[in-house]
Structure formats: structure tokens, C-alpha cells
Design an enzyme around this catalytic site. Structure first.
Site, mmCIF file in Angstrom:
data_model
loop_
_atom_site.group_PDB
_atom_site.id
_atom_site.type_symbol
_atom_site.label_atom_id
_atom_site.label_comp_id
_atom_site.label_asym_id
_atom_site.label_seq_id
_atom_site.Cartn_x
_atom_site.Cartn_y
_atom_site.Cartn_z
ATOM 1 N N GLU A 14 -5.129 -3.642 5.920
ATOM 2 C CA GLU A 14 -5.464 -2.991 4.655
ATOM 3 C C GLU A 14 -6.961 -2.896 4.440
ATOM 4 O O GLU A 14 -7.719 -3.728 4.922
ATOM 5 C CB GLU A 14 -4.813 -3.712 3.480
ATOM 6 C CG GLU A 14 -5.376 -5.072 3.185
ATOM 7 C CD GLU A 14 -4.791 -5.664 1.921
ATOM 8 O OE1 GLU A 14 -5.372 -5.433 0.836
ATOM 9 O OE2 GLU A 14 -3.773 -6.352 2.019
ATOM 10 N N ARG B 211 -5.795 1.260 -2.116
ATOM 11 C CA ARG B 211 -5.912 0.737 -0.754
ATOM 12 C C ARG B 211 -5.493 1.799 0.251
ATOM 13 O O ARG B 211 -4.669 2.670 -0.027
ATOM 14 C CB ARG B 211 -5.004 -0.484 -0.522
ATOM 15 C CG ARG B 211 -5.242 -1.669 -1.414
ATOM 16 C CD ARG B 211 -6.507 -2.431 -1.028
ATOM 17 N NE ARG B 211 -6.626 -3.643 -1.807
ATOM 18 C CZ ARG B 211 -7.125 -3.714 -3.031
ATOM 19 N NH1 ARG B 211 -7.558 -2.619 -3.639
ATOM 20 N NH2 ARG B 211 -7.210 -4.863 -3.661
ATOM 21 N N HIS C 197 -1.698 -0.451 -6.219
ATOM 22 C CA HIS C 197 -1.629 -1.791 -5.626
ATOM 23 C C HIS C 197 -0.272 -2.098 -5.015
ATOM 24 O O HIS C 197 0.406 -3.044 -5.377
ATOM 25 C CB HIS C 197 -2.025 -2.863 -6.649
ATOM 26 C CG HIS C 197 -2.531 -4.108 -5.998
ATOM 27 N ND1 HIS C 197 -1.763 -5.234 -5.864
ATOM 28 C CD2 HIS C 197 -3.730 -4.390 -5.440
ATOM 29 C CE1 HIS C 197 -2.464 -6.173 -5.254
ATOM 30 N NE2 HIS C 197 -3.670 -5.682 -4.991
#
Length: 134
Positions: free
Chosen positions: A90, A105, A125
Site C-alpha cells: 500500500e 491509498r 480507507h
């Protein structure tokens, strides 16, 4: 066959024929096996400029602005295709005005981090993902 399973079978058939609905994400249980339609997609050019810059950093090998960039993503939510541990990594996509890393992300998977097999973008998220198209 239940209605949900019938819908999943239809979604799978549409996907295999290339006619999948872009936001389809259907789960069903048939004979104990989960069936899921592919994730929605988004062209890289349609992502925020910060996500495009992060993707370029991934392909160049960094340097990354956040200490946690490049750590293994565990896929605990099981929203991404199942892979062995260590496959996904990530990277933070900066959020203008955020005082912390924010919720955005880029998660990329592959054996060679600079040349990922696929990348996925989340702006919430890890609650949802879209596969990034080149």
C-alpha cells in the site's frame, strides 16, 4: 438455486462475456463457494493528480513521502482478489488539507513492486476499491 445465487450467476456470466456492469459487486453462496463479480474500474487519468503521482512513484521505486509507503497490505477486508501474503503493498495518496495520511491509498500487487500486476485505488480507507486501468 436462490435468487441471490441466480443474480451472481448472471453477473459472472456478464463479466465473462465482457458485459459486466461497472459497479457490480455481487456475493452469493453456491455449494459453499463464494462468487464475486470483479471490482469496478477507473482509468488512471481519471484519478486525482495525487494518485497519478503516487502511481508514478510506485513504478519508479520511490522515494516515497510517507514512512509506511510500500508496507504489505494484508487484504483483511477481502475486497481484492485473494493472493498470498506479501503480494499487495500500500501507498499513501496525499489528501490536500489533511493533517494526517488521510483515507486515500493506492494498493498494488505483484512480485516486482516497480512493475505491479494490478493497482487498486481507495478513497475511503479500504471500504471500497476500484481497479486502476492504464
Amino acid at each position: 438455486m436462490t435468487t441471490l445465487a441466480t443474480g451472481a450467476t448472471l453477473a459472472l456470466a456478464l463479466t465473462l462475456s465482457g458485459l459486466a456492469l461497472p459497479d457490480a459487486n455481487v456475493w452469493a453462496r453456491e455449494s459453499g463457494t463464494a462468487v464475486v463479480a470483479p471490482l469496478p474500474t477507473v482509468p488512471l487519468a481519471d484519478l486525482p493528480a495525487q494518485a497519478q503521482a503516487t502511481e508514478r512513484l510506485v513504478r519508479s521505486g520511490g522515494p516515497f513521502p510517507y514512512e509506511k509507503d510500500g508496507i504489505v497490505f494484508g487484504n483483511r477486508e477481502r475486497l481484492l482478489p485473494r493472493q498470498s501474503r506479501g503480494y499487495y503493498r500500500e501507498y499513501t495518496v496525499p489528501t490536500p488539507g489533511a493533517r494526517d495520511r488521510g483515507a486515500r491509498r493506492l494498493v498494488c500487487g505483484g512480485r516486482q513492486p516497480r512493475n505491479p500486476d494490478a493497482c487498486f485505488y481507495t478513497d475511503d480507507h479500504y471500504a471500497s476499491f476500484r481497479r486502476v486501468l492504464p
